[in-house]
Design an enzyme around this catalytic site. Sequence first.
Site, PDB file in Angstrom:
ATOM      1  N   PHE A 123       0.288  38.195  -0.185  1.00 34.30           N
ATOM      2  CA  PHE A 123       0.464  39.360  -0.513  1.00 34.30           C
ATOM      3  C   PHE A 123       1.684  40.288   0.268  1.00 34.30           C
ATOM      4  O   PHE A 123       2.098  41.132  -0.206  1.00 34.30           O
ATOM      5  CB  PHE A 123      -0.659  40.267  -0.837  1.00 34.30           C
ATOM      6  N   LYS A 124       1.997  39.739   1.425  1.00 36.99           N
ATOM      7  CA  LYS A 124       2.918  40.570   2.274  1.00 36.99           C
ATOM      8  C   LYS A 124       4.150  40.615   1.681  1.00 36.99           C
ATOM      9  O   LYS A 124       4.902  41.289   1.828  1.00 36.99           O
ATOM     10  CB  LYS A 124       2.936  39.974   3.655  1.00 36.99           C
ATOM     11  N   ASP A 125       4.563  39.434   0.979  1.00 45.64           N
ATOM     12  CA  ASP A 125       5.721  39.203   0.221  1.00 45.64           C
ATOM     13  C   ASP A 125       6.086  40.690  -0.803  1.00 45.64           C
ATOM     14  O   ASP A 125       7.438  40.701  -1.009  1.00 45.64           O
ATOM     15  CB  ASP A 125       5.971  38.054  -0.611  1.00 45.64           C
ATOM     16  N   THR A 156       2.088  38.390   7.982  1.00 45.34           N
ATOM     17  CA  THR A 156       3.011  39.414   8.015  1.00 45.34           C
ATOM     18  C   THR A 156       4.354  38.710   8.516  1.00 45.34           C
ATOM     19  O   THR A 156       5.511  39.226   8.151  1.00 45.34           O
ATOM     20  CB  THR A 156       2.602  40.525   8.658  1.00 45.34           C
TER      21      THR A 156
END
Length: 485
Positions: A123-125, A156
């Site tokens: 989800f960091k993308d 991250t």
Amino acid sequence: MKYISTRGHAGQPANPEFCDILLGGLAPDGGLYLPERYPQVSRAELDAWRGLSYAELAFAILSKFITDIPPADLKAICDKTYTAEVYCHARAGDDASDITPVHWLEEGRLGLLQLSNGPTLAFKDMAMQLLGNLFEYVLARRGETINILGATSGDTGSAAEYAMRGKQGVRVFMLSPHGKMSAFQRAQMYSLQDDNIFNIAVTGMFDDAQDIVKAVSNDHGFKAAHKIGAVNSINWARVAAQIVYYFKGYFGATKSNDEQVAFCVPSGNFGNICAGHIARQMGLPVARLILATNENDVLDEFFRTGIYRPRKAAETHVTSSPSMDISKASNFERFVFDLVGRDPQRVAALWAEVDAGRPFDLSASAEFARIADFGFISGASSHADRLATIREVFEQYGVMIDTHTADGVKVAWQHAAELPAGVPLLVLETALPVKFSETIVEALGREPERPADLEGIEKLPQRVTVMAPDVDAIKRFITERVTPQ
């Protein structure tokens, strides 16, 4: 939109705007940046936004926080960032062009908000790809360079490096806990051979790496001389970008803006769920924000008891959901700022205790009594819970989930009966299962599928420097590779 520090002194300029704070991390007083007010979203805006593409929605929401980039330029950045070509790893049968499709486990009741379709499968993308394009735009406009110093507990780092690799005017120095990430996570980071990427494996826990980043950020002379910036979730732009997918998830899970939704969020550093908190404060109809932790349950303990008790590195568990092996949640300060009525002196006093290695206790305060007003409830998960949840989701729904998402599903099941009738519950998917294949094999006896573009990544040559958690040594490492301007 102007920005303030959670501790009261934002520094110079006295009333910074978005681009003034984009390239940094901590405010000069050690606090975190927040907008001076949360913009409110009207019913008319919600009605107009339902049905927008992800890029269009990102532009609409971010325009409320970014007022010092010309609208046409900001729109171009959003359009460049949020494309099906970049976010190309959606589950079979789901619409990749939706960027963050909802995958229902139980139609209309329990679903996964897919946030892991980007290049590093995490989800960091969702925020980091935007951050990379914003950095390049602002640096070019100002004729500047930046040296990013970050810490990662797993995802991250790779998201930042994939977003920043090859960017003009940007170097990345990423700290990670030596031997504490999955083999896939290490390979994603350490196999990058780009000249502007430097990986440092710290012989300690994630909190040691995060403390180094904070220490360097608080050395204002070194930070200025070496043009140090941040991409960790302490960077406000990361949080702002994450607000978007709460709105997109809401629209994907409901048929009208008269409905409510609940989100369950696996959370280590509090950045992901902090964005949900802000979306709710803006007026998004969120019934509950359910925080899920692993064995490192400092956040769950606070929401249950009112006591915030960060652990020392020796007390931090190494778990099978390693991206949440965090016992000092940096973004939590942003929420506490709101909880105590945006009183910076109160926050500074509380974090003076934290910085001294002591807990703080709000259990008997009127402030803690307001927790329910913010919609928060919480729960924790264990390794045994993760294995059982991965098995049950696979057997019952035919869906394979990663370890962190499993923590979310377990806690979502725990609290589902407490939700108002008819409110759909979305678990924020944090990564694809292949990133934690060792635990998937333990749970299911089979390897997870992996995207074709990431086959054999563990066998690629790796480039990493192992170092002790020594602030001065890290500063020397950076200095030797950077020529001050």
